[in-house]
Scaffold this active site. Structure first.
Site, PDB file in Angstrom:
ATOM      1  N   THR A 150      17.282   6.374  -5.039  1.00 17.79           N
ATOM      2  CA  THR A 150      17.449   7.768  -4.663  1.00 17.79           C
ATOM      3  C   THR A 150      16.126   8.271  -4.052  1.00 17.79           C
ATOM      4  O   THR A 150      15.198   7.485  -3.865  1.00 17.79           O
ATOM      5  CB  THR A 150      17.817   8.588  -5.929  1.00 17.79           C
ATOM      6  OG1 THR A 150      18.104   9.912  -5.521  1.00 17.79           O
ATOM      7  CG2 THR A 150      16.682   8.599  -6.950  1.00 17.79           C
ATOM      8  N   ARG A 154       0.826  -1.225   0.000  1.00 22.09           N
ATOM      9  CA  ARG A 154       0.000   0.000   0.000  1.00 22.09           C
ATOM     10  C   ARG A 154       0.854   1.266   0.000  1.00 22.09           C
ATOM     11  O   ARG A 154       0.344   2.382  -0.033  1.00 22.09           O
ATOM     12  CB  ARG A 154      -0.896   0.017   1.240  1.00 22.09           C
ATOM     13  CG  ARG A 154      -2.093  -0.909   1.133  1.00 22.09           C
ATOM     14  CD  ARG A 154      -3.140  -0.543   2.124  1.00 22.09           C
ATOM     15  NE  ARG A 154      -2.563  -0.266   3.450  1.00 22.09           N
ATOM     16  CZ  ARG A 154      -3.294  -0.053   4.532  1.00 22.09           C
ATOM     17  NH1 ARG A 154      -4.609  -0.079   4.457  1.00 22.09           N
ATOM     18  NH2 ARG A 154      -2.722   0.178   5.703  1.00 22.09           N
ATOM     19  N   GLY A 155       2.172   1.092   0.105  1.00 22.92           N
ATOM     20  CA  GLY A 155       3.066   2.246   0.205  1.00 22.92           C
ATOM     21  C   GLY A 155       3.340   2.894  -1.149  1.00 22.92           C
ATOM     22  O   GLY A 155       2.808   2.461  -2.182  1.00 22.92           O
ATOM     23  N   SER A 211      18.441   2.280   0.321  1.00 25.93           N
ATOM     24  CA  SER A 211      18.352   3.727   0.091  1.00 25.93           C
ATOM     25  C   SER A 211      19.754   4.261  -0.171  1.00 25.93           C
ATOM     26  O   SER A 211      20.736   3.700   0.332  1.00 25.93           O
ATOM     27  CB  SER A 211      17.777   4.400   1.337  1.00 25.93           C
ATOM     28  OG  SER A 211      18.055   5.784   1.309  1.00 25.93           O
ATOM     29  N   TYR A 267      18.774   4.614  10.234  1.00 29.04           N
ATOM     30  CA  TYR A 267      18.086   4.044   9.053  1.00 29.04           C
ATOM     31  C   TYR A 267      19.124   3.483   8.070  1.00 29.04           C
ATOM     32  O   TYR A 267      18.977   2.375   7.556  1.00 29.04           O
ATOM     33  CB  TYR A 267      17.282   5.182   8.429  1.00 29.04           C
ATOM     34  CG  TYR A 267      16.582   4.950   7.127  1.00 29.04           C
ATOM     35  CD1 TYR A 267      15.383   4.237   7.062  1.00 29.04           C
ATOM     36  CD2 TYR A 267      17.074   5.510   5.944  1.00 29.04           C
ATOM     37  CE1 TYR A 267      14.714   4.080   5.851  1.00 29.04           C
ATOM     38  CE2 TYR A 267      16.413   5.362   4.734  1.00 29.04           C
ATOM     39  CZ  TYR A 267      15.225   4.654   4.698  1.00 29.04           C
ATOM     40  OH  TYR A 267      14.552   4.511   3.504  1.00 29.04           O
TER      41      TYR A 267
HETATM   42  N1  LIG Z   1      10.221   7.197  -0.364  1.00 24.83           N
HETATM   43  C1  LIG Z   1      11.485   7.410  -0.671  1.00 24.83           C
HETATM   44  O1  LIG Z   1      11.870   8.527  -1.068  1.00 24.83           O
HETATM   45  C2  LIG Z   1      12.478   6.306  -0.551  1.00 24.83           C
HETATM   46  C3  LIG Z   1      12.139   5.032  -0.141  1.00 24.83           C
HETATM   47  N2  LIG Z   1      13.110   4.062  -0.043  1.00 24.83           N
HETATM   48  C4  LIG Z   1      12.790   2.698   0.384  1.00 24.83           C
HETATM   49  O2  LIG Z   1      11.801   2.156  -0.472  1.00 24.83           O
HETATM   50  C5  LIG Z   1      10.948   1.259   0.256  1.00 24.83           C
HETATM   51  C6  LIG Z   1       9.505   1.665   0.101  1.00 24.83           C
HETATM   52  O3  LIG Z   1       9.356   2.976   0.630  1.00 24.83           O
HETATM   53  P1  LIG Z   1       7.995   3.800   0.490  1.00 24.83           P
HETATM   54  O4  LIG Z   1       7.103   3.095  -0.462  1.00 24.83           O
HETATM   55  O5  LIG Z   1       8.371   5.197   0.262  1.00 24.83           O
HETATM   56  O6  LIG Z   1       7.402   3.679   1.942  1.00 24.83           O
HETATM   57  P2  LIG Z   1       5.912   3.944   2.471  1.00 24.83           P
HETATM   58  O7  LIG Z   1       6.039   4.558   3.814  1.00 24.83           O
HETATM   59  O8  LIG Z   1       5.105   4.630   1.442  1.00 24.83           O
HETATM   60  O9  LIG Z   1       5.325   2.472   2.621  1.00 24.83           O
HETATM   61  C7  LIG Z   1       5.869   1.602   3.568  1.00 24.83           C
HETATM   62  C8  LIG Z   1       5.088   0.329   3.541  1.00 24.83           C
HETATM   63  O10 LIG Z   1       5.669  -0.523   4.524  1.00 24.83           O
HETATM   64  C9  LIG Z   1       4.627  -1.139   5.259  1.00 24.83           C
HETATM   65  N3  LIG Z   1       5.083  -1.397   6.627  1.00 24.83           N
HETATM   66  C10 LIG Z   1       5.702  -0.540   7.460  1.00 24.83           C
HETATM   67  N4  LIG Z   1       5.920  -1.138   8.660  1.00 24.83           N
HETATM   68  C11 LIG Z   1       5.424  -2.398   8.554  1.00 24.83           C
HETATM   69  C12 LIG Z   1       5.333  -3.492   9.457  1.00 24.83           C
HETATM   70  N5  LIG Z   1       5.792  -3.412  10.692  1.00 24.83           N
HETATM   71  N6  LIG Z   1       4.738  -4.623   9.010  1.00 24.83           N
HETATM   72  C13 LIG Z   1       4.247  -4.715   7.755  1.00 24.83           C
HETATM   73  N7  LIG Z   1       4.311  -3.715   6.873  1.00 24.83           N
HETATM   74  C14 LIG Z   1       4.895  -2.570   7.265  1.00 24.83           C
HETATM   75  C15 LIG Z   1       3.465  -0.167   5.255  1.00 24.83           C
HETATM   76  O11 LIG Z   1       2.287  -0.911   5.407  1.00 24.83           O
HETATM   77  P3  LIG Z   1       0.862  -0.292   5.881  1.00 24.83           P
HETATM   78  O12 LIG Z   1       0.563   0.818   4.916  1.00 24.83           O
HETATM   79  O13 LIG Z   1      -0.095  -1.411   5.785  1.00 24.83           O
HETATM   80  O14 LIG Z   1       1.072   0.212   7.275  1.00 24.83           O
HETATM   81  C16 LIG Z   1       3.612   0.471   3.879  1.00 24.83           C
HETATM   82  O15 LIG Z   1       2.890  -0.253   2.927  1.00 24.83           O
HETATM   83  C17 LIG Z   1      11.450   1.293   1.700  1.00 24.83           C
HETATM   84  O16 LIG Z   1      12.341   0.234   1.909  1.00 24.83           O
HETATM   85  C18 LIG Z   1      12.195   2.614   1.772  1.00 24.83           C
HETATM   86  O17 LIG Z   1      13.195   2.566   2.758  1.00 24.83           O
HETATM   87  C19 LIG Z   1      14.410   4.330  -0.347  1.00 24.83           C
HETATM   88  C20 LIG Z   1      14.794   5.564  -0.756  1.00 24.83           C
HETATM   89  C21 LIG Z   1      13.863   6.638  -0.917  1.00 24.83           C
HETATM   90  C1  LIG Z   2      15.202   9.373   0.719  1.00 25.60           C
HETATM   91  C2  LIG Z   2      16.023   9.733   1.900  1.00 25.60           C
HETATM   92  O1  LIG Z   2      15.360  10.783   2.597  1.00 25.60           O
HETATM   93  C3  LIG Z   2      15.903  11.202   3.830  1.00 25.60           C
HETATM   94  O2  LIG Z   2      16.979  12.062   3.584  1.00 25.60           O
HETATM   95  P1  LIG Z   2      16.803  13.497   2.970  1.00 25.60           P
HETATM   96  O3  LIG Z   2      16.993  13.438   1.508  1.00 25.60           O
HETATM   97  O4  LIG Z   2      17.716  14.410   3.684  1.00 25.60           O
HETATM   98  O5  LIG Z   2      15.286  13.808   3.329  1.00 25.60           O
HETATM   99  P2  LIG Z   2      14.152  14.837   2.996  1.00 25.60           P
HETATM  100  O6  LIG Z   2      13.496  14.515   1.737  1.00 25.60           O
HETATM  101  O7  LIG Z   2      13.295  14.895   4.204  1.00 25.60           O
HETATM  102  O8  LIG Z   2      14.896  16.270   2.907  1.00 25.60           O
HETATM  103  C4  LIG Z   2      15.694  16.653   1.837  1.00 25.60           C
HETATM  104  C5  LIG Z   2      16.138  18.090   1.985  1.00 25.60           C
HETATM  105  O9  LIG Z   2      14.996  18.925   1.829  1.00 25.60           O
HETATM  106  C6  LIG Z   2      14.944  19.887   2.874  1.00 25.60           C
HETATM  107  N1  LIG Z   2      13.560  20.353   3.071  1.00 25.60           N
HETATM  108  C7  LIG Z   2      13.115  21.610   2.816  1.00 25.60           C
HETATM  109  N2  LIG Z   2      11.837  21.755   3.154  1.00 25.60           N
HETATM  110  C8  LIG Z   2      11.435  20.526   3.597  1.00 25.60           C
HETATM  111  C9  LIG Z   2      10.189  20.055   4.102  1.00 25.60           C
HETATM  112  O10 LIG Z   2       9.196  20.783   4.203  1.00 25.60           O
HETATM  113  N3  LIG Z   2      10.143  18.733   4.455  1.00 25.60           N
HETATM  114  C10 LIG Z   2      11.231  17.908   4.344  1.00 25.60           C
HETATM  115  N4  LIG Z   2      11.099  16.616   4.692  1.00 25.60           N
HETATM  116  N5  LIG Z   2      12.447  18.352   3.903  1.00 25.60           N
HETATM  117  C11 LIG Z   2      12.527  19.640   3.542  1.00 25.60           C
HETATM  118  C12 LIG Z   2      15.553  19.154   4.048  1.00 25.60           C
HETATM  119  O11 LIG Z   2      15.955  20.047   5.056  1.00 25.60           O
HETATM  120  C13 LIG Z   2      16.722  18.443   3.353  1.00 25.60           C
HETATM  121  O12 LIG Z   2      17.795  19.338   3.164  1.00 25.60           O
HETATM  122  C14 LIG Z   2      16.459  10.080   4.651  1.00 25.60           C
HETATM  123  O13 LIG Z   2      16.298  10.464   5.978  1.00 25.60           O
HETATM  124  C15 LIG Z   2      15.957   8.789   4.229  1.00 25.60           C
HETATM  125  O14 LIG Z   2      14.581   8.640   4.397  1.00 25.60           O
HETATM  126  C16 LIG Z   2      16.213   8.576   2.801  1.00 25.60           C
HETATM  127  O15 LIG Z   2      16.579   7.502   2.371  1.00 25.60           O
END
Ligand SMILES: NC(=O)C1=CN([C@@H]2O[C@H](COP(=O)(O)OP(=O)(O)OC[C@H]3O[C@@H](n4cnc5c(N)ncnc54)[C@H](OP(=O)(O)O)[C@@H]3O)[C@@H](O)[C@H]2O)C=CC1
Ligand SMILES: C[C@H]1O[C@H](OP(=O)(O)OP(=O)(O)OC[C@H]2O[C@@H](n3cnc4c(=O)[nH]c(N)nc43)[C@H](O)[C@@H]2O)[C@@H](O)[C@@H](O)C1=O
Length: 381
Positions: free
Chosen positions: A165, A13-14, A108, A137
């Site tokens: 990324t 669902r993410g 990540s 993390y």
């Molecule tokens: N978003 C980004 O910018 C980035 C993401 N990633 C990685 O990509 C992957 C996906 O991220 P993203 O889609 O953004 O994450 P989301 O937060 O959108 O989704 C996370 C998902 O993980 C599930 N989840 C969390 N905790 C549990 C648990 N205890 N048991 C079962 N399910 C769980 C949630 O389920 P439910 O909704 O049912 O609670 C949800 O579906 C992750 O590994 C993340 O670290 C890496 C780099 C950047």
């Molecule tokens: C994907 C990566 O994402 C995380 O790292 P990050 O890139 O530093 O995360 P970010 O997206 O939250 O911020 C990027 C930049 O943006 C600036 N910034 C400005 N204004 C807002 C603001 O309003 N919200 C947020 N969140 N950031 C802001 C913020 O201060 C920073 O300089 C990891 O912890 C980890 O989760 C990971 O793997």
């Protein structure tokens, strides 16, 4: 994978998991399984084992994790370390135990050192200290890479690790404290525009869909203005224009990939690439000691095998200030953008080297300008 293979998408669902699910369905895969965290808490070792024992998935996309932006990572440090270690330990170990044919683990790019040379090659892992704001993390994600690599080496499994990324797209988290920069700024700037146009109905709709600290669109105007002000969104006053706050200095550079393209890359790798191909492509880069070993089977490889993960990105970067301006332009916001330097900047640069990914045959198509337009259309529809 064939179309009837049993495929488990953990985190379906993410942001990424939902996009992987959609692509698999559109390609005709018919035997998909997914569980919400309340149906199956992957932190629970016994429940996770029971799931694998009963369901016996053949392929696993591990997109379930504790995820958040810079402030969430820096605040909930214990949860990010503990939950991510537990989820990946339980899933990866049981994938081996119950004979999963292939697993894809999502890490990540924050696994790389804070002062890494740019662009960041896979070989730069573990060469110097990590960025503090997301160190817990990152340590969990490094452990996940090593877990996949080690099961492959010791047990001959076929587990692949990818390092995305920063991602953005449909079904992202738009919470104003815990989310990543792109969804947070898109929402704040959208709300700033609504205030600029005095469009109360649009603000109500936004808060009804995603309440902020329990404040919905039914709250009084004062309550709504106060909660928006708390998150740095202020209305115009007389001659003065409204403003939206950006965290940090705006100078850090980030790379953004559309989440559906990330999902496409994951499915591509699952369909086409095995761990042994990655060893080969790693050795072709000449970056490690597997160089002369590419023709051998994985389980027979002597010597050192490391850095088998794959970066997934665009190889292009943009400053936070520029991304905010681009969002403002897309949304049609005319107010001020201010910088709150009491919030952390985090890593100053984290640009991926995507040569390994390209050599395996995948390339991104959607550039950031198009992605932001698509996301804003999705967000307001
Ligand atoms: N978003 C980004 O910018 C980035 C993401 N990633 C990685 O990509 C992957 C996906 O991220 P993203 O889609 O953004 O994450 P989301 O937060 O959108 O989704 C996370 C998902 O993980 C599930 N989840 C969390 N905790 C549990 C648990 N205890 N048991 C079962 N399910 C769980 C949630 O389920 P439910 O909704 O049912 O609670 C949800 O579906 C992750 O590994 C993340 O670290 C890496 C780099 C950047
Ligand atoms: C994907 C990566 O994402 C995380 O790292 P990050 O890139 O530093 O995360 P970010 O997206 O939250 O911020 C990027 C930049 O943006 C600036 N910034 C400005 N204004 C807002 C603001 O309003 N919200 C947020 N969140 N950031 C802001 C913020 O201060 C920073 O300089 C990891 O912890 C980890 O989760 C990971 O793997």
């Amino acid at each position: 994978m064939n179309k009837a293979s049993k495929i488990y998408v953990a985190g379906h669902r993410g942001l990424v998991g939902s996009a992987i699910w959609k692509i698999l369905e559109s390609k005709g895969y018919t035997n998909l399984t997914g569980k919400t965290s309340s149906e199956l808490n992957l932190i629970d070792q016994a429940a996770t084992e029971q799931f694998f024992q009963q369901e016996k998935p053949e392929y696993v996309f591990l997109a379930a994790a504790k995820v958040g932006g810079i402030v969430a990572n820096n605040t909930y440090r214990a949860e990010f370390l503990y939950e991510n270690l537990a989820i990946q330990n339980n899933v990866i170990h049981n994938a081996w135990k119950y004979g999963v044919k292939k697993l894809l683990f999502l890490g990540s790019t924050c696994i790389y050192p804070r002062e890494s040379p740019q662009p960041m090659q896979e070989e730069y892992l573990l060469t110097s200290p990590l960025e503090y704001t997301n160190e817990p993390y990152a340590i969990a994600k490094i452990a996940g890479i090593k877990l996949c690599e080690s099961y492959n080496i010791q047990h001959g499994t076929n587990f692949i690790s990818v390092m995305p990324t920063n991602l953005y797209g449909p079904n992202d988290n738009f919470d104003l404290e815990k989310s990543h920069v792109l969804p947070a700024l898109l929402r704040k700037i959208h709300l700033g525009k609504c205030l600029e146009e005095n469009n109360r109905e649009a603000i109500q709709q936004d808060l009804n869909k995603r309440p902020i600290e329990g404040i919905t669109g039914n709250a009084s105007s004062t309550e709504i203005l106060n909660i928006l002000k708390k998150y740095g969104v202020t209305p115009p006053a007389g001659e003065q224009s409204g403003s939206v706050e950006i965290w940090g200095t705006g100078t850090p550079l980030r790379e953004f990939l559309w989440s559906e393209e990330m999902a496409d890359a994951c499915v591509f790798l699952m369909e086409n690439i095995d761990f042994s191909d990655i060893i080969e492509s790693t050795s072709l880069r000449g970056g490690d000691t597997t160089k002369k070993q590419s023709q051998q089977t994985v389980s027979n490889l002597p010597g050192e095998i490391r850095n088998t993960h794959i970066n997934i990105g665009t190889g292009k970067e943009i400053s936070i200030k520029a991304i905010a301006k681009l969002i403002a332009q897309t949304v049609g916001y005319n107010g001020k953008l201010t910088f709150n330097t009491s919030k952390p900047d985090g890593t100053l640069r984290k640009l991926t080297d995507v040569n390994k990914l390209h050599s395996l045959g995948w390339h991104h198509k959607i550039e950031i300008e198009e992605g932001i337009e698509k996301l804003y259309r999705w967000y307001t529809s």
